[in-house]
Design an enzyme around this catalytic site. Structure first.
Site, PDB file in Angstrom:
ATOM      1  N   GLU A   1     -14.930 -23.397  33.215  1.00  0.00           N
ATOM      2  CA  GLU A   1     -16.001 -23.035  34.379  1.00  0.00           C
ATOM      3  C   GLU A   1     -15.586 -21.559  35.205  1.00  0.00           C
ATOM      4  O   GLU A   1     -15.536 -21.271  36.172  1.00  0.00           O
ATOM      5  CB  GLU A   1     -15.752 -24.195  35.240  1.00  0.00           C
ATOM      6  CG  GLU A   1     -17.307 -24.548  35.858  1.00  0.00           C
ATOM      7  CD  GLU A   1     -18.313 -24.341  34.856  1.00  0.00           C
ATOM      8  OE1 GLU A   1     -18.526 -25.261  33.983  1.00  0.00           O
ATOM      9  OE2 GLU A   1     -18.979 -23.336  34.972  1.00  0.00           O
TER      10      GLU A   1
HETATM   11  C1  LIG Z   1     -11.438 -28.023  27.373  1.00  0.00           C
HETATM   12  C2  LIG Z   1     -12.243 -27.027  27.379  1.00  0.00           C
HETATM   13  C3  LIG Z   1     -13.780 -27.141  27.847  1.00  0.00           C
HETATM   14  C4  LIG Z   1     -14.556 -26.373  27.945  1.00  0.00           C
HETATM   15  N1  LIG Z   1     -15.988 -26.628  28.115  1.00  0.00           N
HETATM   16  C5  LIG Z   1     -17.018 -25.598  28.007  1.00  0.00           C
HETATM   17  C6  LIG Z   1     -18.138 -25.906  28.085  1.00  0.00           C
HETATM   18  O1  LIG Z   1     -18.667 -27.238  28.500  1.00  0.00           O
HETATM   19  N2  LIG Z   1     -19.286 -24.925  27.986  1.00  0.00           N
HETATM   20  C7  LIG Z   1     -18.794 -23.785  27.825  1.00  0.00           C
HETATM   21  O2  LIG Z   1     -19.916 -22.730  27.705  1.00  0.00           O
HETATM   22  N3  LIG Z   1     -17.522 -23.231  27.643  1.00  0.00           N
HETATM   23  C8  LIG Z   1     -16.717 -24.225  27.908  1.00  0.00           C
HETATM   24  N4  LIG Z   1     -15.389 -23.967  27.845  1.00  0.00           N
HETATM   25  C9  LIG Z   1     -14.860 -22.505  27.754  1.00  0.00           C
HETATM   26  C10 LIG Z   1     -14.217 -21.916  28.904  1.00  0.00           C
HETATM   27  O3  LIG Z   1     -15.177 -21.873  30.016  1.00  0.00           O
HETATM   28  C11 LIG Z   1     -13.738 -20.441  28.500  1.00  0.00           C
HETATM   29  O4  LIG Z   1     -12.345 -20.957  27.886  1.00  0.00           O
HETATM   30  C12 LIG Z   1     -13.105 -19.706  29.878  1.00  0.00           C
HETATM   31  O5  LIG Z   1     -14.328 -19.364  30.503  1.00  0.00           O
HETATM   32  C13 LIG Z   1     -12.389 -18.681  29.376  1.00  0.00           C
HETATM   33  O6  LIG Z   1     -12.911 -17.866  28.124  1.00  0.00           O
HETATM   34  P1  LIG Z   1     -11.846 -17.578  27.084  1.00  0.00           P
HETATM   35  O7  LIG Z   1     -11.234 -18.775  26.672  1.00  0.00           O
HETATM   36  O8  LIG Z   1     -12.647 -16.678  25.953  1.00  0.00           O
HETATM   37  O9  LIG Z   1     -10.894 -16.590  27.466  1.00  0.00           O
HETATM   38  P2  LIG Z   1     -10.646 -15.096  27.821  1.00  0.00           P
HETATM   39  O10 LIG Z   1     -11.901 -14.518  28.348  1.00  0.00           O
HETATM   40  O11 LIG Z   1     -10.303 -14.544  26.532  1.00  0.00           O
HETATM   41  O12 LIG Z   1      -9.598 -15.029  28.975  1.00  0.00           O
HETATM   42  C14 LIG Z   1      -8.144 -14.917  28.614  1.00  0.00           C
HETATM   43  C15 LIG Z   1      -7.590 -14.614  29.920  1.00  0.00           C
HETATM   44  O13 LIG Z   1      -7.666 -13.194  30.155  1.00  0.00           O
HETATM   45  C16 LIG Z   1      -8.261 -13.204  31.562  1.00  0.00           C
HETATM   46  N5  LIG Z   1      -9.598 -12.294  31.651  1.00  0.00           N
HETATM   47  C17 LIG Z   1     -10.426 -12.365  30.771  1.00  0.00           C
HETATM   48  N6  LIG Z   1     -11.217 -11.182  31.295  1.00  0.00           N
HETATM   49  C18 LIG Z   1     -10.737 -10.649  32.218  1.00  0.00           C
HETATM   50  C19 LIG Z   1     -11.373  -9.590  33.234  1.00  0.00           C
HETATM   51  N7  LIG Z   1     -12.555  -8.954  33.014  1.00  0.00           N
HETATM   52  N8  LIG Z   1     -10.525  -9.349  34.071  1.00  0.00           N
HETATM   53  C20 LIG Z   1      -9.128  -9.957  34.513  1.00  0.00           C
HETATM   54  N9  LIG Z   1      -8.966 -11.029  33.654  1.00  0.00           N
HETATM   55  C21 LIG Z   1      -9.640 -11.194  32.548  1.00  0.00           C
HETATM   56  C22 LIG Z   1      -8.553 -14.833  31.905  1.00  0.00           C
HETATM   57  O14 LIG Z   1      -8.820 -14.945  33.281  1.00  0.00           O
HETATM   58  C23 LIG Z   1      -7.870 -15.429  31.235  1.00  0.00           C
HETATM   59  O15 LIG Z   1      -6.659 -15.519  31.789  1.00  0.00           O
HETATM   60  C24 LIG Z   1     -14.382 -25.064  27.743  1.00  0.00           C
HETATM   61  C25 LIG Z   1     -12.892 -24.583  27.041  1.00  0.00           C
HETATM   62  C26 LIG Z   1     -12.075 -25.555  27.286  1.00  0.00           C
HETATM   63  C27 LIG Z   1     -10.706 -25.287  26.988  1.00  0.00           C
END
Ligand SMILES: Cc1cc2nc3c(=O)[nH]c(=O)nc-3n(C[C@H](O)[C@H](O)[C@H](O)COP(=O)(O)OP(=O)(O)OC[C@H]3O[C@@H](n4cnc5c(N)ncnc54)[C@H](O)[C@@H]3O)c2cc1C
Length: 587
Positions: A440
């Site tokens: 989220e």
């Molecule tokens: C169990 C689970 C359930 C989920 N449910 C849903 C769902 O129902 N629907 C849905 O659409 N998604 C869902 N997600 C996805 C979830 O919302 C994302 O995993 C989350 O938003 C982070 O994206 P990412 O995993 O690509 O991490 P990334 O975007 O790659 O981020 C990795 C790290 O880098 C940091 N980071 C990234 N960009 C920046 C920036 N611009 N500035 C500073 N720091 C940054 C982040 O804070 C994080 O610490 C789910 C994920 C999981 C694991």
């Protein structure tokens, strides 16, 4: 009561609702028919359901998990889930805070959030299903056409159909501007959605006859980035104009992820293969519409922190009252002491308990503003309340989920080696709660949203107004030392640092984005802790109306939180102000 069982803390929940402003909400014309007694009855009944019916499914859910049956192409939920969910649907619990016009109970969100808390404490993985459905309802209430509302809302409200949120793709996590899923209008005038979404919570399962997916996609020729995204409603089973179910849509679950916790919540890879969808809102207006769903869900995810903290606290407290180890101060051999008699264990237990209390207060307070933003008497009141909701949402999401995870970790610590062993059940709390700071919108992204967007909004009007509210409470400090001496003192110190760092950041945002970003997470923590301390003081003040015993306990809890938590938060000034240079050491 078994050691790991859950008993809904109705008294604490009601007191938190009172501090958040239950009386004020019930006085709104929209709730003229509702009285306090009905609210109390609803809480008590749902509390029994959560404790007696839902909580016993939690452990088995963790052990069995939800599993994809590749032949039938359905996700099978763990033993007992279908029956419990059917009971939830039959009792109409999912609909309580939604409009009567679509079959809802017409109760405030403040009541709805209290029910969500109990469900999440009882079974976090299961509770995610209604969280997503309820967030989808919020979206359709705001952005759906009248036809879409009439067709989809009644069954979503009952929970017979469920909702999901489809944002994430392999290249589009925090950065939704990279979404590639496409929405193309076919020759028959219908939209066809194609693409792969990952990590979709409850994307497929066997508890409901239909699943309504809300999908962000890009239409042909759309601008790059989030501005080019549109939102589509894509049902698993197509719905005919009279509301009956028709053919299956061309979408399916490719995989259910193996993950650290919330095993019973299926995290799905979803493939949309020219699936039929309906546009929700305007073309290219998708991100704005999706924010309605995300903001609703963010409060629910923040709430998972206190929900887990509460459950873990109850478990750790029972354990510590039973296990004998060593001798506490003043206890001579051959006597032994139970863990709870050791000062350090008491410290840990109180830290868990006050985290649950403060996190709950913060999320409930944001929710109370949400009720006023919707149902307030005049436009000025509504827009002012919305200003607070927007400001509080990232703090409630991030701070509450962080302290919830910390509390679960403390729960493991209190059980010692047993806490690390799966059989105790405490390890599940730690594993389950680790996701809340990630999904989220990660907590890092919440901090950026807070500092870069929410602080400067309307020239800093909302953060300054909120700080003024805290300053007013801190100014209530009695001239003579009383039961809340440390609480007022720590609050006054923290809010003065909050004030100074806020003004500093408001200037820095334009001058040096990098320096402001480097302090964002520490600032969010300072704001969360200060607000937590503020609400704990107000809770202690309000508890005097309940009775002397509760008042004394609430005062001590506020004092503990002030010395252990709020006073420490003042140390965050330095990382907030230190800027980005200190980070350049990393290669
Ligand atoms: C169990 C689970 C359930 C989920 N449910 C849903 C769902 O129902 N629907 C849905 O659409 N998604 C869902 N997600 C996805 C979830 O919302 C994302 O995993 C989350 O938003 C982070 O994206 P990412 O995993 O690509 O991490 P990334 O975007 O790659 O981020 C990795 C790290 O880098 C940091 N980071 C990234 N960009 C920046 C920036 N611009 N500035 C500073 N720091 C940054 C982040 O804070 C994080 O610490 C789910 C994920 C999981 C694991």
């Amino acid at each position: 009561m078994g050691i790991a069982d859950y008993e809904a803390p109705i008294g604490d929940i009601l007191l938190a609702m009172d501090v958040a402003g239950l009386d004020e909400v019930l006085a709104l014309p929209a709730y003229a028919e509702l009285d306090r007694e009905s609210v109390e009855l609803a809480l008590a009944e749902f509390g029994r359901f959560a404790g007696d019916v839902v909580a016993p499914t939690d452990r088995l859910g963790d052990l069995e998990g939800s599993v994809l049956d590749p032949v039938a192409s359905v996700v099978r939920t763990p033993t007992g889930f279908r029956a419990v969910y059917a009971q939830y649907v039959a009792s109409g619990w999912g609909a309580v805070q939604f409009p009567v016009a679509y079959g809802g109970g017409g109760l405030p969100s403040l009541v709805g959030i209290a029910l969500q808390e109990m469900l999440a404490s009882a079974n976090l993985a299961l509770s995610l299903n209604p969280v997503l459905t309820q967030s989808a309802i919020e979206l359709l209430l705001t952005w759906g056409s009248e036809d879409q509302r009439v067709l989809y809302l009644p069954k979503l409200l009952t929970g017979e159909w469920c909702g999901t949120m489809n944002l994430t793709e392999p290249e589009a996590g925090s950065d939704l501007g990279e979404v590639r899923t496409s929405g193309i209008r076919d020759t028959d005038g219908r939209w066809r959605i194609s693409g792969t979404k990952i990590f979709i919570t409850w994307g497929e399962h066997d508890m409901a006859e239909n699943i309504v997916h809300l999908v962000l996609a890009r239409t042909p020729g759309a601008p790059a980035g989030t501005k080019g995204l549109s939102l589509f409603l894509v049902p698993k089973v197509m719905v005919t104009s009279d509301g009956t179910l028709g053919q299956s849509n061309t979408l399916h679950c490719l995989r259910v992820e193996e993950k650290l916790g919330i095993h019973a919540s299926p995290t799905c890879v979803m493939e949309f293969d020219k699936a039929v969808g309906e546009l929700v809102g305007d073309e290219h207006g998708g991100i704005r519409a999706m924010f309605t769903m995300m903001n609703a869900a963010r409060l629910s995810i923040g709430l998972q922190g206190p929900s887990v903290a509460e459950r873990a606290f109850q478990h750790a407290h029972r354990y510590a009252a039973d296990r004998q180890q060593g001798r506490g101060p003043g206890v001579a051999p051959p006597q032994r002491s139970v863990l709870v008699d050791h000062p350090d264990v008491r410290r840990m237990l109180l830290s868990m308990r006050t985290s649950a209390l403060a996190g709950r207060l913060l999320v409930y307070t944001a929710t109370r503003y949400r009720d006023i933003a919707r149902q307030g008497d005049d436009p000025e009141t509504r827009s002012s309340a919305q200003g607070y909701v927007d400001l509080l949402t990232p703090v409630a999401k991030a701070w509450s989920s962080d302290i919830g995870f910390a509390a679960a970790s403390t729960g493991v610590q209190i059980l010692g080696g047993a806490g690390y062993i799966e059989e105790s059940g405490m390890a599940q709390r730690l594993r389950d709660s680790r996701i809340a700071p990630i999904y989220e919108g990660t907590n890092g992204i919440q901090a950026i949203d807070l500092v870069m967007r929410k602080l400067p909004r309307d020239d800093g009007r909302w953060i300054r107004a909120l700080i003024d509210d805290v300053v007013t409470t801190a100014g209530n400090r009695p001239s003579r030392p009383g039961s809340l001496t440390h609480s007022y003192a720590a609050l006054a110190d923290a809010v003065s640092i909050l004030q100074a760092t806020t003004e500093h950041l408001l200037l820095l945002i334009d001058r040096s984005r990098e320096d402001a970003l480097a302090g964002a997470t520490s600032y969010l923590e300072l704001l969360g802790s200060t607000l937590g301390g503020w609400l704990m003081v107000r809770r202690a003040e309000r508890a005097r109306q309940v009775g002397p015993e509760i008042a004394a306990r609430a005062a001590s809890e506020s004092e503990f939180f002030a010395t252990e938590h709020v006073a420490r938060a003042s140390g965050l000034e330095r990382p907030i102000l230190s800027g980005a240079r200190r980070l350049s050491v990393l290669y």
